[in-house]
Structure formats: C-alpha cells, structure tokens
Design a protein around this motif. Sequence first.
Motif, short mmCIF file in Angstrom:
data_model
loop_
_atom_site.label_atom_id
_atom_site.label_comp_id
_atom_site.label_asym_id
_atom_site.label_seq_id
_atom_site.Cartn_x
_atom_site.Cartn_y
_atom_site.Cartn_z
N MET A 111 0.82 -1.14 -0.12
CA MET A 111 -0.09 -0.05 -0.02
C MET A 111 0.93 1.29 -0.03
SD MET A 111 -3.25 1.23 0.07
CE MET A 111 -4.33 -0.19 0.94
N TYR A 144 1.13 5.41 0.30
CA TYR A 144 0.37 6.61 0.83
C TYR A 144 1.02 7.87 0.29
CZ TYR A 144 -2.15 3.49 4.06
OH TYR A 144 -2.94 2.60 4.63
N GLN A 179 -5.48 8.65 0.66
CA GLN A 179 -6.33 7.29 1.23
C GLN A 179 -5.56 6.03 0.82
OE1 GLN A 179 -6.75 8.61 -1.99
NE2 GLN A 179 -7.78 7.58 -3.37
N GLN A 222 -3.33 0.68 -3.39
CA GLN A 222 -2.77 -0.66 -3.37
C GLN A 222 -2.23 -1.29 -4.82
OE1 GLN A 222 -2.51 -3.00 -0.71
NE2 GLN A 222 -1.28 -4.15 -2.25
N HIS A 233 -2.29 4.37 13.26
CA HIS A 233 -3.04 3.76 12.12
C HIS A 233 -3.89 2.71 12.40
CE1 HIS A 233 -1.83 1.80 7.97
NE2 HIS A 233 -2.76 2.22 8.18
N PRO A 282 -6.83 0.08 11.59
CA PRO A 282 -7.13 -0.85 10.55
C PRO A 282 -8.05 -0.37 9.34
CG PRO A 282 -7.27 -1.98 12.70
CD PRO A 282 -7.17 -0.35 12.96
N GLY A 283 -7.65 -0.44 8.23
CA GLY A 283 -8.50 -0.10 6.92
C GLY A 283 -8.47 1.28 6.70
N THR A 284 -7.66 2.13 7.56
CA THR A 284 -7.81 3.49 7.27
C THR A 284 -6.38 4.11 6.89
OG1 THR A 284 -7.21 4.38 9.53
CG2 THR A 284 -9.71 3.87 8.86
#
Lengths: 119, 110
Positions: free
Chosen positions: A93, A95, A111, A114, B39, B41-43
């Motif tokens: 991922m 950012y 956001q 990926q 951080h 999860p998922g954000t």
Amino acid sequence: EVQLVQSGAEVEKPGESLKISCKASGYSFTDFWIGWVRQMPGKGLEWMGIIYPADSDTRYSPSSRGQVTISADKSISTAYLQWSSLKASDTAMYYCVRMYSSGHRHDYWGQGTQVTVSS
Amino acid sequence: QSVLTQPPSASGTPGQRVTISCSGSSSNIGVNTVNWYQHLPGTAPKLLIYSNNQRPSGVPDRFSGSKSGTSASLAISGLQSEDEADYYCAAWDDSLSGNVFGTGTKVTVL
C-alpha cells in the motif's frame, strides 16, 4: 479543506512499468513538500521520499533511491510515484503525504493506493 | 529498515494508561522533533502528536508525547476501545536527509 486524492488500485506483472498519482487540493501546492510512504503486507510504515514542487528538489530514502522516481506537475497540483520495472516485492500500500517543513511532520495523508505485482 | 525502535506491542484495560517508547540516535531524535502517527485498521495513518508534545486539532488530550535525549514516549491515558491501533514514531534524520519511522507498536485494549 486540504485533500490528497490518490489514483486507484493497480495489478501489474513483474517487469512492467507503473505510475501512480496523488492530486492535491485545498492549499498552495508549491508551498509544501509532498511524498510517499510505503506499507508492505504485514509490515510497518516506510518513508520513501519527498519532492518540493516549486523547484523539484527531491529526497529519497536509501532503500528507495534508484528503485522509484518521485515527480510532480505543479500545473495540475499532482505528485507521482513511478517504477520502470516492477518486482513482486513492490507489492504494498502506498500513501501520499504532505510534509509540513517545520518539524517535518506529515500532516495530511492520501487514502492509499494498493499496488499488487504478480505473474 | 527502521532506525527508530519501538516495542512491538502494548496493552491495557479500558481506563488504564499505556506508554510506548521510541529509541533513536543523535542524528534523528537527538537533534530533531518527534512526531507520532496512529494507524487504525483499514484507514490512512493520522498525525497524532507533532513537535514532541503538540496535539493537532481534534486529537483528545488523553494522548500526550514527550522527548528526552535520543528517546521519546507516547502516553495514552484513559485507554478506550477505539484506541486499538498501530502507533508509529517518526523523526527527520540529518544523516539520511529524510524522515524515518519507528518499527511500530500494536496497542490492544483487553
């Protein structure tokens, strides 16, 4: 309102090239450094590098230098992260981050995009 | 490879105080300020503490930071279930001319 909006998820094969983007809005693009942070599966955050869009001054982490290219187009307030030949180990991922010069803090994050590299 | 070292995990029950350490060197924490990120999860990660001990607008005062020499700490008092996340310290490294993140600490609310 400051926003960093990244391009969508990518699935690529090893050896292919790729360029992902980060569109900034809500502030003067040329007044702040902007860069990239990576998170490989199951691992922590890793700083990759930053660029100052006003003059394209770019800094890379030792592990990213020579592996990726960070660029920016100030005419459209967009930063990029580019690979010329992807490897499976680039799966992560990614950012986009804005860096506030005082204290080098990343005060805004995109956001995430990926990237999956698989044959 | 991270140059800032954190414990891999920390835990506590609701209401307890949890502290996370971050150990660096004279080229990063020793000469520059420390920032902390949360951080969930998922954000996307979020700036939690900047300049060693400053909270951005909207961050509860349950979160506090400190720095001494080449180490820093993040404290979470009155632990809540929504604090369950990964926490990272970070600082500019003058030798590398770049930011470095800590190894990360997973906080679990028991």
